[in-house]
Design an enzyme around this catalytic site. Structure first.
Site, PDB file in Angstrom:
ATOM      1  N   HIS B 138       0.836  -1.206   0.000  1.00 16.18           N
ATOM      2  CA  HIS B 138       0.000   0.000   0.000  1.00 16.18           C
ATOM      3  C   HIS B 138       0.872   1.259   0.000  1.00 16.18           C
ATOM      4  CE1 HIS B 138      -3.133   2.899   1.113  1.00 16.18           C
ATOM      5  NE2 HIS B 138      -2.369   3.284   2.123  1.00 16.18           N
ATOM      6  N   GLU B 203     -10.346   2.028   3.644  1.00 15.22           N
ATOM      7  CA  GLU B 203      -9.023   1.408   3.769  1.00 15.22           C
ATOM      8  C   GLU B 203      -9.164   0.146   4.607  1.00 15.22           C
ATOM      9  OE1 GLU B 203      -6.057   4.195   5.205  1.00 15.22           O
ATOM     10  OE2 GLU B 203      -5.718   4.968   3.178  1.00 15.22           O
ATOM     11  N   GLU B 205      -7.927  -2.562   6.965  1.00 12.84           N
ATOM     12  CA  GLU B 205      -6.881  -2.706   7.979  1.00 12.84           C
ATOM     13  C   GLU B 205      -7.283  -3.767   8.999  1.00 12.84           C
ATOM     14  OE1 GLU B 205      -5.478   0.877   9.801  1.00 12.84           O
ATOM     15  OE2 GLU B 205      -5.856   2.119   8.029  1.00 12.84           O
ATOM     16  N   ASP B 237     -10.621   2.339   7.813  1.00 10.45           N
ATOM     17  CA  ASP B 237     -10.153   3.711   8.003  1.00 10.45           C
ATOM     18  C   ASP B 237     -10.700   4.575   6.858  1.00 10.45           C
ATOM     19  OD1 ASP B 237      -8.682   5.964   8.703  1.00 10.45           O
ATOM     20  OD2 ASP B 237      -6.834   5.231   7.790  1.00 10.45           O
ATOM     21  N   ARG B 241     -10.154  11.457   0.208  1.00  7.51           N
ATOM     22  CA  ARG B 241      -8.858  11.695  -0.450  1.00  7.51           C
ATOM     23  C   ARG B 241      -8.654  13.143  -0.853  1.00  7.51           C
ATOM     24  NH1 ARG B 241      -6.351   7.404   1.506  1.00  7.51           N
ATOM     25  NH2 ARG B 241      -7.357   5.463   0.899  1.00  7.51           N
ATOM     26  N   GLN B 244      -7.768  15.030   2.210  1.00  9.23           N
ATOM     27  CA  GLN B 244      -6.433  14.578   2.635  1.00  9.23           C
ATOM     28  C   GLN B 244      -5.328  15.249   1.826  1.00  9.23           C
ATOM     29  OE1 GLN B 244      -6.184  10.301   2.639  1.00  9.23           O
ATOM     30  NE2 GLN B 244      -4.056  10.236   3.318  1.00  9.23           N
ATOM     31  N   LYS B 257      -9.805  11.818   7.835  1.00  9.37           N
ATOM     32  CA  LYS B 257      -9.921  10.498   8.440  1.00  9.37           C
ATOM     33  C   LYS B 257     -10.821  10.482   9.672  1.00  9.37           C
ATOM     34  CE  LYS B 257      -6.215   8.522   6.206  1.00  9.37           C
ATOM     35  NZ  LYS B 257      -6.145   7.177   5.618  1.00  9.37           N
ATOM     36  N   THR B 261     -14.269   5.879  11.879  1.00  9.86           N
ATOM     37  CA  THR B 261     -13.472   4.654  11.715  1.00  9.86           C
ATOM     38  C   THR B 261     -14.363   3.509  12.172  1.00  9.86           C
ATOM     39  OG1 THR B 261     -11.444   5.875  12.220  1.00  9.86           O
ATOM     40  CG2 THR B 261     -11.343   3.473  12.368  1.00  9.86           C
ATOM     41  N   GLU B 379      -6.010   2.867  -4.669  1.00 13.29           N
ATOM     42  CA  GLU B 379      -5.096   1.978  -5.382  1.00 13.29           C
ATOM     43  C   GLU B 379      -5.803   1.283  -6.559  1.00 13.29           C
ATOM     44  OE1 GLU B 379      -4.159   0.572  -1.194  1.00 13.29           O
ATOM     45  OE2 GLU B 379      -2.498  -0.312  -2.324  1.00 13.29           O
TER      46      GLU B 379
END
Lengths: 433, 433
Positions: B138, B203, B205, B237, B241, B244, B257, B261, B379
């Site tokens: 990542h 995301e 995790e 998470d 974007r 960010q 973020k 969560t 991604e």
């Protein structure tokens, strides 16, 4: 808070003599804190002169009444502060009465305890601690060390930059500063080493204590933001510059900061600070105006805080020789903050992030644009290139073991009674690990 | 945990039938969580098949005994988990007995509640939530979008990079994802605008729940780190974007973020995961070895977790048409993590930072090095340049309102009984603010 608020009337005096002679804690201040005596329970108190008034004790004596009375039986202020300015104002008005009117003296005086006899604690359980970067001269000074021609990043004048810090390691004044270990890499070294930080620094900040919170998904409008701030404290964002330089990209500072954050223990209320509000400094020509969600006429007119700030350093050798503390800086918060406290709160919640009662928010380092108002050694020593000289014959680029940093803050002038914040102090000790 | 630990013996079955047919929650898993029924109090339970076993109820029936018994009367797991692996092991052994031995069935069965009838909560009061970045593929994929020739920063292979996140906005699976507002600046725009995020992402995790903590100033040695991890969960998470990209310099992600969560609600214990530990992947030739404080033979030999990960997307249109969820990725945690969970914990405390029971630590996004194992849309769509196509005829670069992300994780193989994590799900709703 109107200008005729009787709790800030400069003519009224307390029957507590030590409150009237330029103390940090006159009748017009009345900050809340959490204290304990040796082996005693933690409980709320209010500072008056050289004393702390035991609030559960005067509640038990029947001298307080309000919906919030049970909150004062807690070992932290979260529940009381969650009720907002109205409850704070009610308690404040009653304490003002009890501590000024001689008729209450016989009942109240037995519940005063010398401040030197108690231990002060962090006043709230901190759900989240976040830290901002609104000191524009600090941001410029630090930026210059990396980008001399272009010190401020393009987002700085649009975004009140902030990030999350560590709640678990926030401590009240007096906590020893254990020198942190960590990875540090010399510029010419191939690989980093692990060991004690060699570039230990302090950062002078104000802390905001959140009173009323907001629900997840419900931003706090700028016009309401000030009502969510219960009060202020001093904050020392201890920083290990060598750890920071190596670790901070791309996600920001982490171990360079989270080993300890110190706060002064008193919550200096918005009510007590009302006489010291002033207009935000006008933005220099060419700077953008704040986006509408951060722009409010009332905040523009009175969002700045004329809080005087001072930091001193005393080394082990200075202490042994009886030398006076070295004054590292003197400045004023209103000359340092590009964004107001209300703008910080509104921006923080603008994405729906929920703030909770007892949350702590740091302003970021408050440096003025003058060489005698710099809020960190990183700035004073220009990254270690120009060490400062002390009366002991020593020099300092960063903090050595035994060094003590003391921060103080106060407000004065405009016919108001001077109020103070108390100290935020910490002495560096070797890691011992 | 020895290989002959009877609680992971694959031959033992539960008298709860639904636990034995490939459920996420066989007798060998027994994860703890906090649940409530409609209008009921929050309390601890353990997952078994399609049911949750009410722990205070079986304690009241006299079926549990231990020093930790009173901790199970709490509405959160912090106190119980603070006792460490020994207490977890005692409770686990007893639950294994109660749920496998038919002699207990008449007493225990009345205290089983269907999982579909309860609401699951975040299992701990989270003192601090921090998030790491140990998914090297990542980090490489994201880095390539900014620095094609040099995607990983020089510190990556020395420092388990991490930062602090927001504890107040951690929620259990099912919490609506309110699209956050914030500042976003188009590349060709002169100034940013404030409005709903247009690049909302997830995301994938893992989360680590801290059991025993450490005192401020007392780092956790690498050989002891695993003993401080009570268990694991899935963690999403959620990330904006566009917010960010504009805000993250120089202090890292913040409002991009901290609006939410999500975690899966079950604490899958170290004991249950023991059969799925494997050696850390060898470091590629040329990579530095971990510094001594992060290097431990036992961790090298068994620090990786063979946890299978899957993420699916279902849009509003897919739901209406009855289409199957689109599989966004499948991968394995051990193929993604450059640093082990123990290395994360030791590094986090290496400067003396105190971890507390109930703290949550994210691993960072777990992508494999293959195109079908990518842990974020950033991604998968290559920063929005290559939208993915769905069976509904829709395309996606980032999440639209109504989209639901579901994460799942499980372990299987090596003769062990398959165990699962349960879901971590969230559906995007419009901000409405």
């Amino acid at each position: 808070m109107s200008a005729t608020d009787p709790t800030i009337d400069p003519k009224t005096k307390s029957w507590v003599e030590s409150a009237n002679g330029g103390s940090d804690f006159p009748l017009q201040n009345l900050p809340l804190g959490i204290f304990s005596e040796a082996k005693g329970l933690r409980r709320p108190g209010v500072a008056i002169g050289d004393y702390i008034l035991d609030l559960p004790a005067i509640a038990e004596a029947g001298l307080l009444d309000g919906e919030w009375l049970e909150d004062l039986a807690q070992p932290v202020l979260n529940a009381f502060l969650s009720r907002g300015h109205a409850a704070q104002g009610e308690l404040r008005a009653r304490l003002h009465e009890l501590l000024s009117d001689e008729r209450f003296r016989d009942d109240v005086e037995p519940q005063l305890i010398g401040q030197s006899e108690v231990h002060m604690h962090v006043p709230c359980v901190i759900g989240d601690y976040s830290d901002f970067y609104v000191g524009i001269h600090h941001a410029t000074n630090i930026g210059k060390q990396f980008r001399p021609d272009n010190p401020l990043l393009p987002n700085y004048k649009y975004v009140p930059i902030g990030y999350h810090g560590r709640a678990s390691s926030v401590r009240a004044t007096g906590e020893p500063v254990i020198r942190p270990n960590g990875q540090r890499k010399a510029l010419d070294a191939e690989a980093p080493e692990y060991g004690p930080s060699r570039r230990l620094d302090y950062e002078l900040e104000l802390g905001l204590w959140i009173g009323r919170g907001n629900e997840l998904g419900q931003p706090i409008p700028i016009a309401e933001a000030a009502g969510h701030i219960a009060g202020y404290c001093l904050l020392n964002d201890w920083s290990a510059r060598d750890l920071q330089a190596w670790e901070y990209q791309p996600l920001g500072p982490f171990l360079a900061k989270n080993f300890l954050t110190s706060v002064s223990p008193w919550v200096v209320s918005a009510q007590a600070l009302a006489p010291f509000r002033k207009a935000m400094p006008g933005r220099p020509a060419g700077d953008p105006q704040p986006l509408p969600y951060l722009d409010d006429p009332a905040d523009r007119a009175a969002g700045a805080l004329a809080i005087q700030l001072e930091v001193t350093l005393t080394t082990e050798k200075m202490r042994a020789a009886g030398l006076a503390p070295h004054i590292l800086s003197r400045g004023s918060a209103d000359a340092a903050m590009y964004w107001s406290a209300a703008q910080i709160v509104t921006h923080h919640s603008a994405n729906g992030c929920n703030l909770q009662p007892g949350d702590l928010i740091g302003t970021g380092t408050l440096s003025t644009d003058s060489g005698d108002g710099l809020g960190s050694l990183m700035e004073i020593s220009n990254g270690g290139k120009t060490p400062l000289s002390l009366a002991s014959g020593e020099t300092r680029s960063f903090l050595e073991d035994g060094d003590e940093i003391v921060m103080r803050a106060w407000c004065e002038g405009d016919g108001a009674v001077r109020i103070g914040f108390g100290e935020c102090a910490g002495r560096v000790v070797t890691s011992g690990v």
